[in-house]
Design a protein around this motif. Structure first.
Motif, mmCIF file in Angstrom:
data_model
loop_
_atom_site.group_PDB
_atom_site.id
_atom_site.type_symbol
_atom_site.label_atom_id
_atom_site.label_comp_id
_atom_site.label_asym_id
_atom_site.label_seq_id
_atom_site.Cartn_x
_atom_site.Cartn_y
_atom_site.Cartn_z
ATOM 1 N N HIS A 174 7.428 42.948 4.937
ATOM 2 C CA HIS A 174 8.064 44.240 4.494
ATOM 3 C C HIS A 174 9.289 44.367 4.765
ATOM 4 O O HIS A 174 10.100 43.489 5.317
ATOM 5 C CB HIS A 174 7.251 45.306 5.135
ATOM 6 C CG HIS A 174 7.066 45.328 6.595
ATOM 7 N ND1 HIS A 174 6.542 46.450 7.445
ATOM 8 C CD2 HIS A 174 7.577 44.625 7.608
ATOM 9 C CE1 HIS A 174 6.749 46.232 8.562
ATOM 10 N NE2 HIS A 174 7.317 44.957 8.786
ATOM 11 N N GLN A 179 15.044 48.400 9.043
ATOM 12 C CA GLN A 179 15.353 49.712 10.095
ATOM 13 C C GLN A 179 16.007 49.482 11.391
ATOM 14 O O GLN A 179 16.940 50.095 11.649
ATOM 15 C CB GLN A 179 13.945 50.342 10.104
ATOM 16 C CG GLN A 179 13.286 50.937 8.811
ATOM 17 C CD GLN A 179 12.022 51.457 9.313
ATOM 18 O OE1 GLN A 179 11.831 52.143 10.624
ATOM 19 N NE2 GLN A 179 11.040 51.746 8.635
ATOM 20 N N THR A 207 -3.066 44.249 -8.619
ATOM 21 C CA THR A 207 -1.919 45.239 -7.872
ATOM 22 C C THR A 207 -1.282 44.513 -6.748
ATOM 23 O O THR A 207 -0.215 45.077 -5.989
ATOM 24 C CB THR A 207 -2.399 46.546 -7.456
ATOM 25 O OG1 THR A 207 -3.507 46.333 -6.684
ATOM 26 C CG2 THR A 207 -2.582 47.258 -8.829
ATOM 27 N N HIS A 208 -1.812 43.144 -6.446
ATOM 28 C CA HIS A 208 -1.111 42.405 -5.204
ATOM 29 C C HIS A 208 -0.719 41.116 -5.692
ATOM 30 O O HIS A 208 -1.497 40.364 -5.987
ATOM 31 C CB HIS A 208 -2.375 42.297 -4.084
ATOM 32 C CG HIS A 208 -2.679 43.757 -3.540
ATOM 33 N ND1 HIS A 208 -3.652 44.402 -3.904
ATOM 34 C CD2 HIS A 208 -2.116 44.202 -2.469
ATOM 35 C CE1 HIS A 208 -3.585 45.507 -3.313
ATOM 36 N NE2 HIS A 208 -2.731 45.475 -2.386
ATOM 37 N N GLU A 209 0.484 40.691 -5.003
ATOM 38 C CA GLU A 209 0.975 39.555 -5.295
ATOM 39 C C GLU A 209 1.387 38.799 -3.731
ATOM 40 O O GLU A 209 1.547 39.688 -2.867
ATOM 41 C CB GLU A 209 2.572 39.742 -6.159
ATOM 42 C CG GLU A 209 2.591 39.176 -7.559
ATOM 43 C CD GLU A 209 2.289 37.647 -7.651
ATOM 44 O OE1 GLU A 209 2.106 36.880 -6.825
ATOM 45 O OE2 GLU A 209 2.131 37.165 -8.668
ATOM 46 N N PHE A 212 6.632 39.866 -3.512
ATOM 47 C CA PHE A 212 6.665 41.314 -4.323
ATOM 48 C C PHE A 212 8.109 41.886 -3.738
ATOM 49 O O PHE A 212 8.766 41.481 -2.808
ATOM 50 C CB PHE A 212 5.356 42.290 -3.992
ATOM 51 C CG PHE A 212 5.237 42.394 -2.646
ATOM 52 C CD1 PHE A 212 4.296 41.523 -1.896
ATOM 53 C CD2 PHE A 212 5.637 43.771 -2.263
ATOM 54 C CE1 PHE A 212 4.074 42.033 -0.589
ATOM 55 C CE2 PHE A 212 5.352 43.947 -0.873
ATOM 56 C CZ PHE A 212 4.498 43.114 -0.128
ATOM 57 N N GLN A 214 10.114 45.217 -2.077
ATOM 58 C CA GLN A 214 10.017 46.544 -1.767
ATOM 59 C C GLN A 214 11.601 47.163 -1.643
ATOM 60 O O GLN A 214 12.433 46.562 -1.462
ATOM 61 C CB GLN A 214 9.496 46.592 -0.270
ATOM 62 C CG GLN A 214 8.062 46.484 -0.204
ATOM 63 C CD GLN A 214 7.394 46.673 1.402
ATOM 64 O OE1 GLN A 214 8.297 46.784 2.192
ATOM 65 N NE2 GLN A 214 6.266 46.687 1.409
ATOM 66 N N GLU A 216 13.142 49.654 0.930
ATOM 67 C CA GLU A 216 12.908 50.453 2.270
ATOM 68 C C GLU A 216 14.134 51.485 2.301
ATOM 69 O O GLU A 216 15.028 51.518 1.750
ATOM 70 C CB GLU A 216 13.239 49.711 3.499
ATOM 71 C CG GLU A 216 12.984 50.126 4.771
ATOM 72 C CD GLU A 216 11.403 50.146 5.052
ATOM 73 O OE1 GLU A 216 10.687 49.463 4.354
ATOM 74 O OE2 GLU A 216 10.899 50.730 5.930
ATOM 75 N N VAL A 257 5.657 54.528 12.588
ATOM 76 C CA VAL A 257 6.024 56.094 12.047
ATOM 77 C C VAL A 257 4.648 56.948 12.817
ATOM 78 O O VAL A 257 3.703 56.593 12.965
ATOM 79 C CB VAL A 257 6.033 56.364 10.436
ATOM 80 C CG1 VAL A 257 7.302 55.676 10.111
ATOM 81 C CG2 VAL A 257 4.695 55.711 10.002
ATOM 82 N N GLY A 288 4.441 53.674 1.455
ATOM 83 C CA GLY A 288 4.179 54.083 3.042
ATOM 84 C C GLY A 288 5.409 54.822 3.502
ATOM 85 O O GLY A 288 6.591 54.302 2.932
ATOM 86 N N ALA A 289 5.064 55.759 4.312
ATOM 87 C CA ALA A 289 6.236 56.421 4.565
ATOM 88 C C ALA A 289 5.910 57.257 6.195
ATOM 89 O O ALA A 289 4.614 57.135 6.539
ATOM 90 C CB ALA A 289 6.686 57.542 3.817
ATOM 91 N N GLY A 290 6.850 57.825 6.702
ATOM 92 C CA GLY A 290 6.501 58.793 7.921
ATOM 93 C C GLY A 290 7.900 58.972 8.743
ATOM 94 O O GLY A 290 8.920 58.672 8.254
ATOM 95 N N PHE A 312 10.612 54.961 4.695
ATOM 96 C CA PHE A 312 9.711 54.827 3.528
ATOM 97 C C PHE A 312 9.710 53.463 3.095
ATOM 98 O O PHE A 312 10.701 52.754 3.193
ATOM 99 C CB PHE A 312 9.615 55.883 2.531
ATOM 100 C CG PHE A 312 11.075 56.027 1.759
ATOM 101 C CD1 PHE A 312 11.268 54.910 0.778
ATOM 102 C CD2 PHE A 312 12.013 56.824 2.078
ATOM 103 C CE1 PHE A 312 12.480 54.919 -0.083
ATOM 104 C CE2 PHE A 312 13.128 56.842 1.366
ATOM 105 C CZ PHE A 312 13.552 55.817 0.662
ATOM 106 N N GLY A 313 8.849 52.794 2.728
ATOM 107 C CA GLY A 313 9.016 51.425 2.013
ATOM 108 C C GLY A 313 7.982 51.675 0.686
ATOM 109 O O GLY A 313 6.749 51.858 0.600
ATOM 110 N N LEU A 314 8.673 51.382 -0.333
ATOM 111 C CA LEU A 314 8.275 51.445 -1.539
ATOM 112 C C LEU A 314 7.869 50.071 -2.569
ATOM 113 O O LEU A 314 8.474 49.311 -2.292
ATOM 114 C CB LEU A 314 9.509 52.197 -2.648
ATOM 115 C CG LEU A 314 9.047 52.232 -4.310
ATOM 116 C CD1 LEU A 314 8.319 53.358 -4.686
ATOM 117 C CD2 LEU A 314 10.610 52.565 -4.837
ATOM 118 N N ILE A 329 0.010 42.893 -12.007
ATOM 119 C CA ILE A 329 1.331 42.720 -11.368
ATOM 120 C C ILE A 329 1.795 41.155 -11.509
ATOM 121 O O ILE A 329 2.997 40.794 -11.657
ATOM 122 C CB ILE A 329 1.089 42.804 -9.797
ATOM 123 C CG1 ILE A 329 2.436 42.924 -9.170
ATOM 124 C CG2 ILE A 329 0.312 42.180 -9.127
ATOM 125 C CD1 ILE A 329 2.516 43.476 -7.943
#
Ligand code: FA5
Length: 343
Positions: A174, A179, A207-209, A212, A214, A216, A257, A288-290, A312-314, A329
């Protein structure tokens, strides 16, 4: 002398007959009618001839001169006409439309990355990048995921060194290690987004590779709250997907988080009816985030009593999937030009 003139006449006409180029015709003119030509020389030297010969040679030489001159004029006309025909044939139609040179384009994911970064740039975030090959420390340890922590199972990892090695290298799972790298270097206030590739050792599906992208996000300052995170992410979703799309914000768990959340968008393909794209849930999780965990801040000497932040991680591929209703995907990375040329 008359005999020689006859020969000259025949030879000149023979050569003239064969000429088809204006440059050769000029050479011919110089050779047979020029100042130094045999004919001109003969005419000039008439005075030296005996009287009778002078008359007959003079008359004949002048006849030949006239014949050659008219042959020359005639040939000039023929060549000029031929040139016109050629020009006519070579004529360019400048009104014809040109042939379009094939142009390249950015990959649809590059376009999405650009657009996502632009939205965050507009909100005051800075763009930074980090390495794909990462240390265990940044990818896990500093993010509150020590060795043997069960949360490591959330990130099926492609290891470069042995997983047992405390200083192991891996392909980052990720963009969250950035961070730590950013907070090590810069003191708050911090507002950064980090686009980059991630890798996971898992079976691919719609939906998964295994590779991919992200993006952040990290914001650290005094008095940052969950409401700031929510406001930022809702504004982002509104700008990218429009007002009418539904955004779901609910609890999730990530060790780095507290509290953790997950954001999902309603599935464009089935309008929440359930389909293969959304795994029959009606929603597609995009990030995902926090709020950054106090223990993570402490590890890099940021006092959690003073500073706090959100992260967050998009998942980047999910953005064009949701926008254009792309159902798999894997299409992005299969080099299928008919697919890629649409964007
Ligand atoms: C993470 O990767 C966390 N680092 C996100 C995070 C950052 C949480 C900061 C808290 C604070 P997760 O594994 O859920 O979380 O991945 C985040 C997003 O990446 C997912 O919502 C999804 O959109 C995308 N994603 C995850 N795995 C894949 C995959 N294999 N293929 C494509 N996209 C993926």
């Amino acid at each position: 002398m008359l005999e020689q003139l006859k020969e000259l006449h025949t030879q000149a006409l023979d050569e003239l007959e064969k000429i088809d180029d204006p440059r050769d015709l000029e050479l011919w003119r110089v050779q047979y009618l020029g100042k130094k030509s045999r004919l001109t020389q003969t005419l000039r030297s008439l005075a030296a001839l005996p009287l009778e010969e002078r008359r007959s040679v003079g008359v004949r030489a002048n006849e030949i001169k006239r014949a050659l001159q008219s042959g020359l004029t005639e040939k000039e006309k023929i060549l000029a006409e031929a040139r016109l025909v050629l020009l006519e044939r070579e004529k360019l139609d400048v009104t014809l439309p040109g042939r379009l040179a094939p142009t390249g384009r950015f990959h649809v994911i590059t376009q999405a990355l650009e657009e996502i970064c632009d939205v965050f740039r507009g909100m005051g975030f800075q763009i930074v990048e980090g390495p794909d090959v990462e240390w265990d420390y940044y990818n896990f340890e500093a993010l509150n995921i020590p060795q043997y922590h069960p949360a490591r199972d959330m990130f099926a990892t492609l290891w470069i060194d042995s997983e047992m090695d405390k200083k192991a290298r891996l392909l980052r799972t990720h963009t969250s290690p950035m961070q730590i790298r950013v907070m090590e270097k810069v003191r708050p206030p911090i507002m950064v987004v980090v686009p980059g590739r991630c890798y996971r050792y898992e079976a691919t599906d719609a939906t998964h590779e295994s590779m991919f992208y992200q993006v952040e996000g990290l914001a650290v300052d005094e008095n940052i709250t969950l409401a700031d995170l929510k406001g930022t992410l809702f504004e982002f979703c509104r700008r990218l997907f429009g007002e009418q799309r539904k955004v779901r914000f609910r609890c999730d768990y990530f060790p780095f988080v507290e509290p953790g959340v997950e954001v999902a968008i309603d599935c464009l393909a089935c309008s929440r009816g359930g389909c293969r794209l959304c795994g029959y849930t009606g929603w597609i999780e995009i990030l995902g985030a926090g709020m950054v965990h106090p223990d993570v801040l402490k590890k890099i000497d940021i006092d959690p009593e003073v500073h706090c932040g959100f992260a967050f991680g998009l998942g980047v591929e999910r953005v064009p999937m949701l926008r254009y209703g792309i159902e798999d995907i894997r299409l992005f990375y299969s080099n299928e030009l008919r697919f890629l040329k649409q964007f």
